[in-house]
Design a protein around this motif. Structure first.
Motif, PDB file in Angstrom:
ATOM      1  N   UNK A 177       0.832  -1.199   0.000  1.00 18.97           N
ATOM      2  CA  UNK A 177       0.000   0.000   0.000  1.00 18.97           C
ATOM      3  C   UNK A 177       0.873   1.259   0.000  1.00 18.97           C
ATOM      4  N   UNK A 178       1.916   1.247   0.837  1.00 21.40           N
ATOM      5  CA  UNK A 178       2.802   2.417   0.910  1.00 21.40           C
ATOM      6  C   UNK A 178       3.452   2.697  -0.430  1.00 21.40           C
TER       7      UNK A 178
ATOM      8  N   UNK B 141       2.589   5.384  -2.944  1.00 19.62           N
ATOM      9  CA  UNK B 141       2.856   6.788  -2.689  1.00 19.62           C
ATOM     10  C   UNK B 141       4.287   7.183  -2.969  1.00 19.62           C
TER      11      UNK B 141
ATOM     12  N   UNK C  83       1.380  13.172  -5.278  1.00 17.04           N
ATOM     13  CA  UNK C  83       1.292  11.801  -4.835  1.00 17.04           C
ATOM     14  C   UNK C  83       2.633  11.250  -4.390  1.00 17.04           C
ATOM     15  N   UNK C  84       3.666  12.114  -4.365  1.00 12.15           N
ATOM     16  CA  UNK C  84       4.980  11.617  -3.985  1.00 12.15           C
ATOM     17  C   UNK C  84       5.201  11.778  -2.501  1.00 12.15           C
ATOM     18  N   UNK C  85       4.808  10.818  -1.741  1.00  8.82           N
ATOM     19  CA  UNK C  85       4.961  10.984  -0.298  1.00  8.82           C
ATOM     20  C   UNK C  85       6.280  10.451   0.203  1.00  8.82           C
ATOM     21  N   UNK C  86       6.944   9.592  -0.472  1.00  5.93           N
ATOM     22  CA  UNK C  86       8.220   9.079   0.011  1.00  5.93           C
ATOM     23  C   UNK C  86       9.346   9.376  -0.949  1.00  5.93           C
TER      24      UNK C  86
END
Lengths: 456, 210
Positions: free
Chosen positions: B91-92, B95, B203-206
């Motif tokens: 899921x992670x 992102x 949408x780039x969380x990491x």
């Protein structure tokens, strides 16, 4: 078996001699100075030696790690989130601008893409949130030869392991019994001393004696934990009729503060050993102990505290407004109760040095006895105490603003992060009022503009 | 110490499957353990331990997304009861930002996966279409915090947006034609997402390649 007889008596006599020697040493070097408030400087010397050993150990590990090409320092916890500190409005505009190919007339309406922002925020908090971070012990960057702080460092060399083993031996077999003996002495002296003082008639002599009995016993307890404390700005120490306010990391905070000043304690009545101590203490001088049922009644609590504070002959009250133990990297919300009373507030900042032993009490992980054992098997507890200048509530402030002002002063002095969050979150959930803020902001954005449109 | 070998093999496997680096995997593993209370799986209740998440209006949808079989790539509908660490990473991985060094086709694939994740958030009954009810549901949740907005306003906003979507996808509709809902292809069209490589911040969380 009979052959062992002569050795038996030898062993017994050896034991007797060593115990006597130990006790004499104890008495001379620790208890007597504690009684008179002098210090030989033994603890400072001990601290310096330890620091040198830790520095050597860390160097050794770094060298060893380089040889094996193994990464020693793990990346900073925040490294996984590419945080962009923009506001909600800006971000949503950015998302829409990059998305829509329609002619933008700059009046935001609901777009399918709006869900992005909240989705991403949600993911970020799942990965790492500000509050939970405060309730687990701080991670160290160098190793202090305690296996309990050894997160990142693995087996490097034989010499280091030997050193660690030696450390374990010293801490558990030499320091621990010594400390337990001291703690025992300190507590029994406190109980006996205060009970005896309690029999005296009220007057100056009784006050004088009770202060010194209290001080003496706290000093012995401080040595029982090998606490090396540096006090700053002692001229700002709390006076009668005031309230002393400090950040809370562990129950040891009480001992640390009370060994340098005279305070009236505030707390709930406990059973068992604590109860015995509390009852004895209150005979010698007036502390404020509440029954469990009284604690719920805020007005009663406030009234009793006010009464105490208004009597100038009584000692300043010691209160920890956070309500729970925080891990000493930040200061959380101060409960406003103590700030409503209207007395002068003397803020105190306490900062522990985690290199020698982590003083944070994670009450959900360890019980009181386990915690005390951990404290007594650490190397030492090193901390700094800053007495800040007294503050009073200004005319335009309400209790909450005053509490926040005091909190910021403490956080700034101690080098801690000033957080808005409630320490009670360790155990409970977020209040609904907080939930609504973000939603309000977003909906204002959408509906406000929707109404503009329908009107035009 | 002996267990270290098999652990690093597992990490390498996860690296390949999800694209995270081994450091990130270890960090996420620590977080996983914190959330699950040292258990091997997480259930929905475990997300109650994240106080900051309470602020989020679509909290329930986000938590649900973790257990959605479509996101976990385990089926076309339904919810799992609990997820393990690998599922958590899956899921992670939706992102992670799009890697600039990949070719155009792969970039498009990546984008589509991310958008499909969002589509699943809207389409709660897994029938492949976002119906008017589901759309209204999302808008209401997003606007639910404000006590001054009545349900009617939220509904009318949703209806208006839905009609616009319909006109984009189907064009002019007959008076009694019923618009069944936004399919995934329509979703791509309506949003006209320009999640280009530069503005992938949304949408780039990491950190790290896709």
């Amino acid at each position: 078996m009979f052959l062992l007889l002569p050795f038996d008596s030898l062993i017994v006599s050896l034991l007797g001699i060593s115990l006597t020697v130990l006790f004499t040493l104890l008495l001379v070097f620790i208890i007597v100075p504690a009684v008179f408030g002098v210090s030989f400087g033994i603890r400072k010397l001990y601290m310096k030696t330890l620091l040198k050993i830790f520095a050597w150990a860390t160097l050794r590990m770094e060298r060893g790690a380089k040889e094996k090409n193994h990464q020693l320092y793990k990346p900073y916890t925040n490294g996984i989130i590419a945080k962009d500190p923009t506001s909600l409005e800006e971000e949503i505009k950015e998302i829409r601008r990059s998305g829509s190919s329609k002619a933008l007339d700059n009046t935001p309406e609901f777009e399918l893409s709006d869900i992005f922002y909240f989705c991403r925020k949600g993911m970020e908090t799942i990965m790492d949130d500000e509050v939970t971070k405060r309730f687990s012990a701080e991670e160290l960057e160098s190793w202090n030869l305690l296996s309990r702080t050894n997160y990142n460092f693995q087996y490097i060399s034989l010499r280091l392991t030997v050193l660690w083993g030696l450390g374990v031996l010293i801490r558990y077999c030499l320091l621990l019994p010594l400390r337990i003996a001291l703690a025992f002495t300190g507590i029994s002296l406190l109980v006996v001393g205060t009970t005896m003082v309690g029999y005296l008639p009220n007057g100056r002599f009784k006050e004088f004696l009770s202060k010194h009995v209290h001080l003496m016993c706290y000093r012995i307890c401080v040595r029982a934990l090998t606490a090396i404390i540096t006090y700053h700005d002692r001229k700002n120490r709390p006076r009668n009729g005031g309230i002393c306010v400090a950040n809370h990391t562990s129950p040891i905070d009480v001992i640390i503060l009370a060994s340098d000043g005279y305070y009236a304690m505030v707390g709930q009545v406990h059973g068992g050993l604590m109860g015995v101590i509390q009852r004895a203490m209150v005979k010698a001088c007036p502390h404020v102990w509440f029954e469990r049922s009284e604690v719920k009644d805020r007005h009663l609590v406030a009234r009793r505290l006010t009464e105490h504070v208004q009597d100038k002959s009584k000692l300043p009250i010691l209160i920890f407004p956070e309500g729970t133990c925080i891990n000493n990297t930040s200061v959380m919300m101060f409960k406003k109760g103590s700030f409503e009373i209207g007395a002068t507030v003397y803020p105190v900042a306490i900062k522990y040095d985690p290199q020698f032993g982590d003083a944070f009490w994670n009450s959900s992980k360890y019980g009181m006895v386990t915690y005390l054992l951990r404290m007594m098997t650490s190397w030492a507890i090193v901390c700094s105490v800053w007495y800040l200048p007294p503050m009073t509530r200004q005319a335009e402030e309400d209790a909450v603003q005053f509490a926040n002002r005091v909190k910021s002063a403490i956080a700034r002095q101690g080098g801690l992060v000033d957080l808005l969050w409630d320490g009670g979150l360790k155990r409970e959930k977020v209040k609904d009022t907080f939930k609504e803020e973000q939603q309000k902001l977003y909906s204002k954005m959408i509906v406000g503009n929707h109404e503009d449109r329908s009107r035009s | 110490m002996g267990a270290a070998h098999s652990a690093s093999e597992e990490v390498r496997e996860l690296e390949g499957k999800t694209g995270f680096s081994s450091d990130q995997i270890e960090q996420l593993h620590r977080r996983f353990k914190q959330l699950s209370g040292d258990q091997p799986t997480i259930r929905k209740e475990n997300f109650n331990n994240v106080p900051d998440l309470e602020l989020n209006p679509i909290r329930s949808k986000i938590v649900r997304a973790f257990f959605d079989n479509r996101n976990l790539r385990k089926g076309t509908s339904g919810l799992a009861d609990e997820i393990n660490f690998e599922d958590f990473l899956t899921i992670m991985s939706y992102f992670r930002p799009i890697d600039t060094t990949m070719d155009e086709e792969q970039v498009q694939l990546c984008r589509k996966e991310k958008l499909r994740f969002l589509f699943h958030m809207y389409d709660s009954d897994s029938d492949g279409r976002i119906t008017l009810e589901e759309y209204r549901n999302v808008v209401e949740e997003l606007l639910s915090g404000n006590p001054h907005i009545e349900k009617e306003s939220a509904r009318s906003i949703a209806d208006g947006a839905m009609m616009e979507a319909a006109s984009v996808c189907v064009g002019q509709m007959e008076p009694d034609q019923v618009y069944e809902g936004i399919t995934f292809d329509d979703f791509l069209k309506v949003g006209a997402w320009e999640l280009g490589v530069g503005t992938g911040a949304a949408l780039g969380a990491c950190r790290g390649p896709c």
